[in-house]
Design a protein around this motif. Structure first.
Motif, PDB file in Angstrom:
ATOM      1  N   LEU A   1       0.860  -1.180   0.000  1.00 15.62           N
ATOM      2  CA  LEU A   1       0.000   0.000   0.000  1.00 15.62           C
ATOM      3  C   LEU A   1       0.896   1.230   0.000  1.00 15.62           C
ATOM      4  O   LEU A   1       1.830   1.330   0.801  1.00 15.62           O
ATOM      5  N   VAL A   2       0.606   2.171  -0.914  1.00 15.79           N
ATOM      6  CA  VAL A   2       1.453   3.352  -1.067  1.00 15.79           C
ATOM      7  C   VAL A   2       0.600   4.612  -0.964  1.00 15.79           C
ATOM      8  O   VAL A   2      -0.027   5.030  -1.939  1.00 15.79           O
ATOM      9  N   PRO A   3       0.536   5.243   0.221  1.00 16.73           N
ATOM     10  CA  PRO A   3      -0.126   6.546   0.303  1.00 16.73           C
ATOM     11  C   PRO A   3       0.754   7.595  -0.360  1.00 16.73           C
ATOM     12  O   PRO A   3       1.949   7.661  -0.099  1.00 16.73           O
TER      13      PRO A   3
ATOM     14  N   ALA B   1      -6.487   4.341   7.366  1.00 21.27           N
ATOM     15  CA  ALA B   1      -6.968   3.444   8.423  1.00 21.27           C
ATOM     16  C   ALA B   1      -8.113   2.569   7.918  1.00 21.27           C
ATOM     17  O   ALA B   1      -8.186   1.367   8.243  1.00 21.27           O
ATOM     18  N   GLU B   2      -9.008   3.149   7.129  1.00 19.40           N
ATOM     19  CA  GLU B   2     -10.114   2.367   6.561  1.00 19.40           C
ATOM     20  C   GLU B   2      -9.585   1.253   5.662  1.00 19.40           C
ATOM     21  O   GLU B   2     -10.087   0.122   5.714  1.00 19.40           O
ATOM     22  N   ARG B   3      -8.589   1.570   4.862  1.00 17.66           N
ATOM     23  CA  ARG B   3      -8.048   0.562   3.939  1.00 17.66           C
ATOM     24  C   ARG B   3      -7.332  -0.542   4.701  1.00 17.66           C
ATOM     25  O   ARG B   3      -7.461  -1.731   4.358  1.00 17.66           O
ATOM     26  N   ILE B   4      -6.578  -0.184   5.712  1.00 16.53           N
ATOM     27  CA  ILE B   4      -5.868  -1.192   6.512  1.00 16.53           C
ATOM     28  C   ILE B   4      -6.871  -2.079   7.247  1.00 16.53           C
ATOM     29  O   ILE B   4      -6.724  -3.315   7.293  1.00 16.53           O
TER      30      ILE B   4
ATOM     31  N   ASP C   1      -0.699  -0.541  14.100  1.00 16.50           N
ATOM     32  CA  ASP C   1      -0.777  -1.151  15.429  1.00 16.50           C
ATOM     33  C   ASP C   1      -2.220  -1.233  15.915  1.00 16.50           C
ATOM     34  O   ASP C   1      -2.636  -2.246  16.503  1.00 16.50           O
ATOM     35  N   ALA C   2      -2.992  -0.174  15.670  1.00 17.53           N
ATOM     36  CA  ALA C   2      -4.377  -0.171  16.131  1.00 17.53           C
ATOM     37  C   ALA C   2      -5.194  -1.265  15.460  1.00 17.53           C
ATOM     38  O   ALA C   2      -6.106  -1.832  16.063  1.00 17.53           O
ATOM     39  N   ALA C   3      -4.855  -1.573  14.210  1.00 19.90           N
ATOM     40  CA  ALA C   3      -5.571  -2.615  13.468  1.00 19.90           C
ATOM     41  C   ALA C   3      -4.978  -4.002  13.702  1.00 19.90           C
ATOM     42  O   ALA C   3      -5.539  -4.996  13.223  1.00 19.90           O
ATOM     43  N   GLY C   4      -3.870  -4.077  14.422  1.00 19.64           N
ATOM     44  CA  GLY C   4      -3.193  -5.359  14.591  1.00 19.64           C
ATOM     45  C   GLY C   4      -2.701  -5.921  13.277  1.00 19.64           C
ATOM     46  O   GLY C   4      -2.669  -7.143  13.079  1.00 19.64           O
ATOM     47  N   HIS C   5      -2.312  -5.031  12.370  1.00 19.42           N
ATOM     48  CA  HIS C   5      -1.910  -5.458  11.023  1.00 19.42           C
ATOM     49  C   HIS C   5      -0.409  -5.709  10.977  1.00 19.42           C
ATOM     50  O   HIS C   5       0.379  -4.893  11.459  1.00 19.42           O
TER      51      HIS C   5
END
Length: 402
Positions: A89-91, A128-131, A165-169
């Protein structure tokens, strides 16, 4: 008669966002006969570079050195952690994020770009939505450009780690600090960056030719899972060489190493916190002038919000063909070279001639910043370009403030 006087004689000033001005100490260190590459001073000196590079990156982890520019560092980071078929993923907030995604695609890696344009930083909510939506963890890495040299936007790398980290990804966080290392605050370990890439020709003040890839234990573990990797790009022997040549995958970049040693000595003598503060002070000085000029006439700053601007480069728009005309006049008449606009318009478009950039990175001080601004103010007047008043006074007031 006075119009024919050559006022460009003397030392020229390359005020582009890299390669930056090379200090005399670095040039003098490089001005030597070729050294022995098998034993002696060069071998011993090279080992001292590693901890000093780690100090600037604020990491206790490993670094691999490549004979390359920043594009080579991009490829090395990808080659050591990913394989064909993986997704990243590249923002994007400028041309260099797009460039890194294109590098990934050339290696068979699927690059998903979240493009936020050339005038705004990352939209952290969208990221964040994408993750969060990537529940099967197809995304193996997030590639984030800390400072995009084309747009002069500074992004929040630590916030990107917070999203993961918040998504545990489990995706690796990779940061491009080519334009920011040695100019902007960057904390590799504190910000949770797994891989950081940089190069020597901007904040590190050395002629182009060295690329750096810093990597932590998570990235090293990803490297161990790969079925194969190019012997040349492999960071394992470079970061942990059994023999001297393995630092570089072959013959050492001898004179660049001496230059780098001198540059690191300068940075550490000043202190990295002081280096960051100097860049911030000079950036505010330049912004004060640009904002004054922008109060009337066509000049516009690419990033209106000061908190989102890089301390190393400022991107500007003045309308075509004034950008090119200003750059050409300054180089021909004052010996002052400004940066071209990059990634803001297609090179074959007339609009391309409406952009330019100011580099204020590396070996730069107050009188250089004021000289740069005085040169631009002179160019505006010589070419009859409308501009707001008081720019040099605003810059001087900013620089003089305690």
């Amino acid at each position: 008669m006075s119009g024919s006087v050559n006022i460009s004689a003397g030392r020229s000033y390359l005020a582009i966002p890299g390669p930056s001005v090379v200090p005399d100490q670095v040039l003098q260190a490089m001005h030597r006969a070729s050294p022995n590459i098998y034993a002696g001073d060069l071998v011993e000196m090279t080992a001292t570079l590693i901890p000093d590079l780690q100090r600037i990156a604020r990491t206790r982890h490993q670094v691999a050195i490549y004979i390359s520019n920043g594009h080579g560092a991009w490829e090395a980071a990808l080659q050591n952690t990913l394989q064909p078929g993986d997704r990243v993923l590249v923002p994007s907030s400028g041309r260099f994020a797009i460039g890194w995604s294109e590098m990934a695609e050339g290696l068979g890696i699927e690059a998903e770009v979240l493009d936020f344009g050339n005038h705004a930083p990352w939209d952290l909510d969208r990221i964040a939505e994408r993750i969060a939506a990537d529940r099967d963890h197809r995304i193996k890495a997030v590639l984030g450009v800390h400072v995009d040299t084309s747009s002069s936007i500074r992004n929040d790398v630590a916030a990107l780690r917070g999203i993961l980290d918040a998504a545990g990804h489990p995706a690796l966080l990779m940061a491009d600090c080519i334009a920011s290392l040695g100019c902007e605050r960057f904390e590799m370990d504190a910000w949770g960056v797994d891989v950081m890439v940089s190069a020597c020709q901007k904040g590190l003040m050395v002629p182009p030719g060295l690329g750096f890839v810093f990597f932590n234990d998570r990235a090293a573990a990803a490297r161990r899972t790969l079925p194969r990797i190019s012997r040349y790009w492999d960071w394992v022997p470079r970061a942990n060489p059994a023999e001297f040549y393995q630092y570089f995958g072959g013959t050492a970049p001898t004179h660049h190493l001496y230059g780098l040693r001198a540059a690191l000595d300068m940075i550490h003598a000043e202190g990295i916190e002081n280096v960051w503060n100097r860049h911030a002070r000079l950036a505010r000085t330049i912004w004060a002038a640009c904002e004054a000029w922008s109060s009337a006439g066509p000049l516009r700053m690419n990033v209106p919000d000061r908190t989102l601007r890089s301390n190393a480069v400022t991107a500007l728009h003045i309308g075509s063909p004034l950008g090119t005309e200003l750059r050409m006049w300054l180089e021909q008449h004052l010996g002052l070279t400004l940066g071209i606009g990059l990634g803001m318009a297609a090179p074959n478009s007339p609009d391309w001639h409406g952009f330019f950039r100011l580099g204020h990175m590396g070996h730069v001080n107050g009188h250089m910043a004021m000289g740069l601004l005085g040169g631009i103010d002179t160019g505006f007047k010589a070419l009859g370009i409308p501009h707001g008043p008081g720019a040099l006074d605003a810059a001087a007031t900013t620089l003089a403030a305690r």
